[in-house]
Scaffold this active site. Structure first.
Site, PDB file in Angstrom:
ATOM      1  N   HIS A  21       2.138   5.884  10.438  1.00  0.00           N
ATOM      2  CA  HIS A  21       1.356   6.395   9.304  1.00  0.00           C
ATOM      3  C   HIS A  21       0.011   6.917   9.799  1.00  0.00           C
ATOM      4  CE1 HIS A  21       3.708   3.407   6.594  1.00  0.00           C
ATOM      5  NE2 HIS A  21       4.085   4.622   6.256  1.00  0.00           N
TER       6      HIS A  21
ATOM      7  N   GLU B  77       0.816  -1.221   0.000  1.00  0.00           N
ATOM      8  CA  GLU B  77       0.000   0.000   0.000  1.00  0.00           C
ATOM      9  C   GLU B  77       0.853   1.276   0.000  1.00  0.00           C
ATOM     10  OE1 GLU B  77      -3.844   1.500   2.430  1.00  0.00           O
ATOM     11  OE2 GLU B  77      -1.994   1.459   3.571  1.00  0.00           O
TER      12      GLU B  77
ATOM     13  N   ARG C 204      13.253   1.538   1.371  1.00  0.00           N
ATOM     14  CA  ARG C 204      12.108   1.025   0.612  1.00  0.00           C
ATOM     15  C   ARG C 204      12.047   1.588  -0.813  1.00  0.00           C
ATOM     16  NH1 ARG C 204       6.650   0.329   3.755  1.00  0.00           N
ATOM     17  NH2 ARG C 204       6.373  -0.872   1.850  1.00  0.00           N
TER      18      ARG C 204
ATOM     19  N   CYS D  41      -2.042  -1.841   4.913  1.00  0.00           N
ATOM     20  CA  CYS D  41      -0.823  -1.736   4.092  1.00  0.00           C
ATOM     21  C   CYS D  41      -0.483  -3.026   3.357  1.00  0.00           C
ATOM     22  CB  CYS D  41       0.356  -1.196   4.888  1.00  0.00           C
ATOM     23  SG  CYS D  41       0.749  -2.088   6.346  1.00  0.00           S
TER      24      CYS D  41
END
Ligand code: GLY
Length: 255
Positions: free
Chosen positions: A163, A68, A88, A250
């Site tokens: 997040h 996600e 990432r 996610c």
């Protein structure tokens, strides 16, 4: 209008999944259990009516099962992100290939950073979390792209969680699942608040798909609150993903 989804991209965790980024002190994940939990998650998405695009493990990126974070997909476009953690970066290129057959592609560029986990859609509006992963340049770039496609957006500064969607998720009918300590944020005024008590914070990361709410297993207070509002709750054990700072939202890109 609620945007209904019929597809989802997921990526099977790789055997080096436990070498990904985490702040949790819950211990190392058990890979075989993670695979089982991921399989059950995928079956649940299918049960909710989604057609799955299942990607093979990507050992170059231990966090890449948390797909996600790499894209924001709407009915009008797919916005490829630029992940906030350097480790990432590159995951998004692989997701771009998958999405380019489905949507017109837009992207976030350096020096902007955005993680998909910071993006909370409520009908035609997008809340964008300004976080350790999503920077103000990313917020601005994303806001500009969204405006081009007739969506509105606003920024929410967050500092207590990884997040934005770690602490707040929209269901439907104006219902917002949110950590108790965040419920007075002016950004979320006017919603019907379903508050998540401090002992059940992880469960705020829940997911409404076509009338069912996927909820992490083991959080009775929020489960009862959701059922009292007539939601059909499907509990899933995602303990091994929690150990790697991941959750139900996610693990897939729904579109
Ligand atoms: N382990 C997920 C992340 O930190 O992005």
């Amino acid at each position: 209008m609620i945007y209904t989804t019929n597809k989802a991209i997921v990526r099977i965790p790789g055997e080096n999944f436990g070498q990904g980024i985490t702040t949790s002190d819950l211990g190392k994940p058990n890979y075989h259990l993670a695979l089982e939990q991921h399989h059950t998650y995928c079956e649940s998405l299918k049960e909710c009516g989604l057609e799955l695009i299942v990607l093979e493990p990507d050992l170059d990126f231990p966090d890449s099962t948390f797909v996600e974070d790499t894209a924001i997909v709407t009915e009008r476009c797919a916005i490829i992100t630029r992940p906030g953690d350097k480790r990432r970066r590159g995951e998004e290129e692989r997701i771009k290939k998958e999405l380019s057959g489905h949507r017109k592609i837009e992207a976030i560029y350096e020096p902007g950073t955005v993680d998909g986990g910071d993006i909370l859609r409520v009908k035609e509006h997008f809340y964008i979390g300004l976080s350790a992963r999503t920077n103000s340049e990313g917020v601005n770039q994303l806001g500009d792209i969204l405006r081009k496609y007739a969506y509105s957006s606003s920024m929410v500064q967050i500092d207590k969680m990884l997040h934005l969607k770690s602490g707040v998720n929209f269901l439907d009918q104006n219902n917002l699942v949110i950590w108790e300590e965040l419920k007075h944020l002016p950004a979320f005024k006017g919603f019907n608040i379903i508050s998540v008590i401090s002992g059940e914070k992880y469960a705020a990361n829940c997911l409404l798909i076509n009338n069912r709410v996927l909820l992490p297993a083991g959080f009775p207070d929020i489960k009862e609150k959701l059922e009292a509002r007539k939601y059909q709750v499907l509990e899933l054990d995602v303990s091994e993903f929690e150990k790697m700072d991941g959750g139900l939202t996610c693990l897939s890109i729904r579109f």
